[in-house]
Scaffold this motif. Structure first.
Motif, PDB file in Angstrom:
ATOM      1  N   VAL A 108       1.150   5.821   7.586  1.00 58.25           N
ATOM      2  CA  VAL A 108       1.259   4.757   6.586  1.00 58.25           C
ATOM      3  C   VAL A 108       2.625   4.869   5.912  1.00 58.25           C
ATOM      4  CG1 VAL A 108       0.312   3.815   4.432  1.00 58.25           C
ATOM      5  CG2 VAL A 108      -1.238   4.720   6.184  1.00 58.25           C
ATOM      6  N   LEU A 109       3.250   3.729   5.653  1.00 58.52           N
ATOM      7  CA  LEU A 109       4.526   3.687   4.935  1.00 58.52           C
ATOM      8  C   LEU A 109       4.304   3.003   3.595  1.00 58.52           C
ATOM      9  CD1 LEU A 109       7.670   4.081   4.942  1.00 58.52           C
ATOM     10  CD2 LEU A 109       7.797   1.731   5.820  1.00 58.52           C
ATOM     11  N   ILE A 110       4.639   3.690   2.504  1.00 56.45           N
ATOM     12  CA  ILE A 110       4.547   3.130   1.167  1.00 56.45           C
ATOM     13  C   ILE A 110       5.930   2.628   0.741  1.00 56.45           C
ATOM     14  CG2 ILE A 110       4.273   3.743  -1.276  1.00 56.45           C
ATOM     15  CD1 ILE A 110       1.996   5.589  -0.470  1.00 56.45           C
ATOM     16  N   ILE A 111       5.955   1.455   0.119  1.00 57.37           N
ATOM     17  CA  ILE A 111       7.168   0.958  -0.524  1.00 57.37           C
ATOM     18  C   ILE A 111       6.877   0.891  -2.016  1.00 57.37           C
ATOM     19  CG2 ILE A 111       8.957  -0.804  -0.551  1.00 57.37           C
ATOM     20  CD1 ILE A 111       8.501   0.437   2.205  1.00 57.37           C
ATOM     21  N   SER A 112       7.659   1.604  -2.806  1.00 58.83           N
ATOM     22  CA  SER A 112       7.437   1.628  -4.246  1.00 58.83           C
ATOM     23  C   SER A 112       8.756   1.949  -4.930  1.00 58.83           C
ATOM     24  CB  SER A 112       6.377   2.673  -4.615  1.00 58.83           C
ATOM     25  OG  SER A 112       5.980   2.553  -5.967  1.00 58.83           O
ATOM     26  N   TYR A 113       8.886   1.516  -6.183  1.00 60.78           N
ATOM     27  CA  TYR A 113      10.142   1.738  -6.903  1.00 60.78           C
ATOM     28  C   TYR A 113       9.869   2.162  -8.337  1.00 60.78           C
ATOM     29  CZ  TYR A 113       9.683  -2.834  -9.270  1.00 60.78           C
ATOM     30  OH  TYR A 113       9.248  -3.895 -10.033  1.00 60.78           O
ATOM     31  N   GLY A 114      10.925   2.628  -8.990  1.00 57.30           N
ATOM     32  CA  GLY A 114      10.815   2.999 -10.394  1.00 57.30           C
ATOM     33  C   GLY A 114       9.834   4.136 -10.620  1.00 57.30           C
ATOM     34  N   ALA A 146       0.623   0.861   9.247  1.00 56.20           N
ATOM     35  CA  ALA A 146       0.527  -0.113   8.158  1.00 56.20           C
ATOM     36  C   ALA A 146       1.547   0.204   7.084  1.00 56.20           C
ATOM     37  CB  ALA A 146      -0.877  -0.126   7.568  1.00 56.20           C
ATOM     38  N   VAL A 147       1.865  -0.815   6.296  1.00 55.39           N
ATOM     39  CA  VAL A 147       2.798  -0.697   5.177  1.00 55.39           C
ATOM     40  C   VAL A 147       2.067  -1.137   3.909  1.00 55.39           C
ATOM     41  CG1 VAL A 147       5.020  -1.445   4.217  1.00 55.39           C
ATOM     42  CG2 VAL A 147       4.743  -1.200   6.704  1.00 55.39           C
ATOM     43  N   ILE A 148       2.210  -0.357   2.837  1.00 50.40           N
ATOM     44  CA  ILE A 148       1.551  -0.680   1.570  1.00 50.40           C
ATOM     45  C   ILE A 148       2.610  -0.767   0.473  1.00 50.40           C
ATOM     46  CG2 ILE A 148      -0.235  -0.071  -0.095  1.00 50.40           C
ATOM     47  CD1 ILE A 148      -1.552   1.648   2.038  1.00 50.40           C
ATOM     48  N   SER A 149       2.679  -1.909  -0.196  1.00 52.78           N
ATOM     49  CA  SER A 149       3.552  -2.088  -1.350  1.00 52.78           C
ATOM     50  C   SER A 149       2.757  -1.745  -2.604  1.00 52.78           C
ATOM     51  CB  SER A 149       4.055  -3.536  -1.427  1.00 52.78           C
ATOM     52  OG  SER A 149       4.896  -3.715  -2.538  1.00 52.78           O
ATOM     53  N   ILE A 150       3.214  -0.742  -3.340  1.00 52.41           N
ATOM     54  CA  ILE A 150       2.486  -0.271  -4.521  1.00 52.41           C
ATOM     55  C   ILE A 150       3.347  -0.539  -5.746  1.00 52.41           C
ATOM     56  CG2 ILE A 150       1.431   1.713  -5.664  1.00 52.41           C
ATOM     57  CD1 ILE A 150       0.749   2.822  -2.932  1.00 52.41           C
ATOM     58  N   GLU A 151       2.814  -1.340  -6.680  1.00 50.66           N
ATOM     59  CA  GLU A 151       3.610  -1.840  -7.797  1.00 50.66           C
ATOM     60  C   GLU A 151       2.790  -1.856  -9.083  1.00 50.66           C
ATOM     61  OE1 GLU A 151       5.251  -5.738  -6.751  1.00 50.66           O
ATOM     62  OE2 GLU A 151       4.445  -5.456  -4.731  1.00 50.66           O
ATOM     63  N   MET A 152       3.493  -1.835 -10.205  1.00 49.80           N
ATOM     64  CA  MET A 152       2.851  -2.092 -11.494  1.00 49.80           C
ATOM     65  C   MET A 152       2.987  -3.582 -11.809  1.00 49.80           C
ATOM     66  SD  MET A 152       3.565   1.224 -13.908  1.00 49.80           S
ATOM     67  CE  MET A 152       5.355   1.186 -13.865  1.00 49.80           C
ATOM     68  N   VAL A 184       0.814  -5.605   6.291  1.00 44.44           N
ATOM     69  CA  VAL A 184       1.347  -5.240   4.980  1.00 44.44           C
ATOM     70  C   VAL A 184       0.258  -5.448   3.937  1.00 44.44           C
ATOM     71  CG1 VAL A 184       3.066  -5.752   3.206  1.00 44.44           C
ATOM     72  CG2 VAL A 184       3.714  -5.838   5.624  1.00 44.44           C
ATOM     73  N   GLU A 185      -0.047  -4.403   3.186  1.00 48.94           N
ATOM     74  CA  GLU A 185      -1.045  -4.466   2.126  1.00 48.94           C
ATOM     75  C   GLU A 185      -0.349  -4.333   0.776  1.00 48.94           C
ATOM     76  OE1 GLU A 185      -4.146  -5.051   2.894  1.00 48.94           O
ATOM     77  OE2 GLU A 185      -3.918  -4.793   5.062  1.00 48.94           O
ATOM     78  N   TRP A 186      -1.064  -4.708  -0.275  1.00 52.62           N
ATOM     79  CA  TRP A 186      -0.563  -4.551  -1.634  1.00 52.62           C
ATOM     80  C   TRP A 186      -1.603  -3.838  -2.478  1.00 52.62           C
ATOM     81  CZ3 TRP A 186      -3.277  -6.708  -5.746  1.00 52.62           C
ATOM     82  CH2 TRP A 186      -2.719  -6.476  -7.013  1.00 52.62           C
ATOM     83  N   TYR A 187      -1.130  -2.963  -3.354  1.00 48.13           N
ATOM     84  CA  TYR A 187      -1.999  -2.376  -4.362  1.00 48.13           C
ATOM     85  C   TYR A 187      -1.213  -2.256  -5.659  1.00 48.13           C
ATOM     86  CZ  TYR A 187      -5.007   0.703  -7.002  1.00 48.13           C
ATOM     87  OH  TYR A 187      -5.803   1.234  -7.993  1.00 48.13           O
ATOM     88  N   GLY A 188      -1.840  -2.601  -6.752  1.00 48.09           N
ATOM     89  CA  GLY A 188      -1.141  -2.479  -8.021  1.00 48.09           C
ATOM     90  C   GLY A 188      -2.037  -2.737  -9.213  1.00 48.09           C
ATOM     91  N   LYS A 189      -1.504  -2.422 -10.358  1.00 51.66           N
ATOM     92  CA  LYS A 189      -2.110  -2.727 -11.645  1.00 51.66           C
ATOM     93  C   LYS A 189      -0.996  -3.167 -12.578  1.00 51.66           C
ATOM     94  CE  LYS A 189      -5.999   0.550 -11.606  1.00 51.66           C
ATOM     95  NZ  LYS A 189      -6.623   1.687 -12.345  1.00 51.66           N
ATOM     96  N   CYS A 190      -1.362  -3.794 -13.678  1.00 51.23           N
ATOM     97  CA  CYS A 190      -0.340  -4.173 -14.639  1.00 51.23           C
ATOM     98  C   CYS A 190      -0.907  -4.046 -16.045  1.00 51.23           C
ATOM     99  CB  CYS A 190       0.171  -5.600 -14.389  1.00 51.23           C
ATOM    100  SG  CYS A 190      -1.058  -6.874 -14.700  1.00 51.23           S
ATOM    101  N   GLY A 191      -0.045  -4.261 -17.021  1.00 51.28           N
ATOM    102  CA  GLY A 191      -0.483  -4.212 -18.407  1.00 51.28           C
ATOM    103  C   GLY A 191      -0.453  -2.844 -19.021  1.00 51.28           C
ATOM    104  N   GLY A 192       0.056  -1.861 -18.284  1.00 46.14           N
ATOM    105  CA  GLY A 192       0.162  -0.521 -18.833  1.00 46.14           C
ATOM    106  C   GLY A 192      -0.798   0.475 -18.228  1.00 46.14           C
ATOM    107  N   ASP A 193      -1.747  -0.004 -17.427  1.00 44.87           N
ATOM    108  CA  ASP A 193      -2.690   0.885 -16.739  1.00 44.87           C
ATOM    109  C   ASP A 193      -2.037   1.323 -15.438  1.00 44.87           C
ATOM    110  OD1 ASP A 193      -4.860   2.294 -15.883  1.00 44.87           O
ATOM    111  OD2 ASP A 193      -6.174   0.564 -15.600  1.00 44.87           O
ATOM    112  N   VAL A 194      -1.382   2.474 -15.459  1.00 41.45           N
ATOM    113  CA  VAL A 194      -0.598   2.934 -14.312  1.00 41.45           C
ATOM    114  C   VAL A 194      -1.520   3.558 -13.271  1.00 41.45           C
ATOM    115  CG1 VAL A 194       1.277   4.450 -13.575  1.00 41.45           C
ATOM    116  CG2 VAL A 194       1.355   3.383 -15.840  1.00 41.45           C
ATOM    117  N   PRO A 195      -1.443   3.119 -12.006  1.00 45.82           N
ATOM    118  CA  PRO A 195      -2.256   3.740 -10.958  1.00 45.82           C
ATOM    119  C   PRO A 195      -2.014   5.244 -10.892  1.00 45.82           C
ATOM    120  CG  PRO A 195      -1.259   1.712 -10.147  1.00 45.82           C
ATOM    121  CD  PRO A 195      -0.650   1.978 -11.499  1.00 45.82           C
ATOM    122  N   THR A 196      -3.070   6.004 -10.656  1.00 44.54           N
ATOM    123  CA  THR A 196      -2.982   7.460 -10.578  1.00 44.54           C
ATOM    124  C   THR A 196      -2.746   7.896  -9.136  1.00 44.54           C
ATOM    125  OG1 THR A 196      -5.358   7.731 -10.180  1.00 44.54           O
ATOM    126  CG2 THR A 196      -4.614   7.623 -12.502  1.00 44.54           C
TER     127      THR A 196
END
Length: 358
Positions: A253-259, A306-312, A331-343
């Motif tokens: 699996v390849l993750i794409i994530s930043y910050g 597979a590739v997964i984009s993980i973002e806030m 390509v899949e996506w996983y994320g949360k927003c609003g300050g609840d940071v994925p663990t």
């Protein structure tokens, strides 16, 4: 000077000074108000200028005017504040003025919340204002990298005569980490006499420099936009930055994530490796220009399934990831927003669940 423990927002202010920028115009907004608080004290100590505008709209045009005169200038703000500056940012880009913007992102849309988010990806990378323009956008993952990117941003803005934006988030702004300010990243402005409205007496010639974004003749405006487009293509050739992690393995699996989100992903990758599951990551350090080739090449590696984009965010960068992968891998996506940071545990479950489903 060795390393010092500093809050991210304060380190941003100090990094700008160390880079040779002595002009800061801003309007306070959480979660980055400590930058202005810090520089209101620090700028007078170094002979610099701190000016709080009456609004973010006013600040944008203060930046435009100072930059058009050839001065190094920057501002910091947070999501709604950047929205208010968007018209001015478009003017600055159209007039080819080098200005550095720092956005410590909060949740949205609307007033949202003051906790960390990556929901301003579209705003930064697709142009938050009107017209055909792009910003050079950098995304740090630590306070130290934020310092370095702030210091690099000024010569990059001057190299391209273009706004540079640094995208952080509430975590970057509020966390404290040891930092140092590399002397080699301090630079002096170059070639401003070729274009800035700094007075013919300063330039010792009779050439008039006019800084503008108004072109009433359609042919001239089209030519101007082609010139800007060529500049953005040059950015793609010369200033793409990214960091690969664990990509020298036969990852499934390849993750794409930043910050700061990428730091959580790194922990998850290390934990999965201990379980015997190899996962690679490409961390974009520039969001524009985006590391298209690096992501494409990593995605089509034979072992990668597979590739997964993980973002806030609710899935903004994933569109660029899909464009890079070109349908050659799911390509899949996983994320949360609003300050609840994925663990890390949640990210590990996402990878494991994908493995179970396939």
């Amino acid at each position: 000077m060795g390393k010092v423990l500093m809050k991210g927002n304060e380190a941003i202010g100090e990094a700008a000074i160390r880079a040779g920028c002595l002009n800061y115009f801003a309007y306070p907004i959480t979660p980055q108000s400590e930058v202005a608080e810090y520089l209101s004290r620090r700028m007078p100590e170094v002979g610099g200028m701190f000016l709080q505008g009456e609004s973010e709209v006013a600040v944008a045009y203060m930046l435009f005017g100072a930059s058009a005169c050839g001065e190094r200038v920057f501002t910091t703000s947070s999501s709604p504040g950047i929205s208010l500056m968007s018209e001015g940012i478009s003017y600055v880009a159209g007039a080819q003025c080098p200005v550095v913007f720092v956005n410590i992102i909060r949740g949205g849309p609307g007033l949202g919340g003051i906790l960390p988010s990556q929901g301003d990806y579209f705003q930064a990378t697709k142009g938050g204002g009107h017209g055909d323009y792009r910003l050079l956008v950098m995304a740090p993952a630590s306070v130290q990298e934020t310092v370095e990117m702030v210091m690099m941003a000024f010569p990059l803005a001057e190299k391209y005569r273009n706004p540079v934006m640094i995208l952080g988030d509430g975590l970057i702004g509020q966390m404290m980490e040891p930092v140092e300010f590399p002397d080699h990243l301090r630079t002096e402005p170059t070639n401003k006499d070729d274009w800035a409205t700094n007075g013919m007496d300063t330039r010792k010639d009779n050439k008039q420099n006019l800084v503008k974004s108004l072109y009433l003749d359609p042919t001239q405006l089209n030519d101007h936009n082609l010139l800007l487009k060529a500049k953005y293509e040059r950015m793609k050739q010369e200033d793409v930055r990214y960091e690969p992690y664990n990509t020298d393995t036969d990852y499934k699996v390849l993750i794409i994530s930043y910050g700061t989100m990428s730091r959580v992903c790194r922990t998850a990758i290390d934990n999965l490796k201990a379980e015997g599951l190899e996962v690679g990551m490409i961390r974009p350090q520039t969001l524009f220009p985006f590391p298209e080739k690096a992501i494409h090449d990593a995605a089509i590696k034979e072992s990668c399934k597979a590739v997964i984009s993980i973002e806030m965010s609710m899935g903004q960068m994933v569109e660029d990831v899909e464009r890079c992968v070109q349908g050659k891998r799911p390509v899949e996506w996983y994320g949360k927003c609003g300050g609840d940071v994925p663990t890390p545990e949640e990210i590990m479950d996402v990878v494991r669940n994908w493995k179970l489903e396939t």
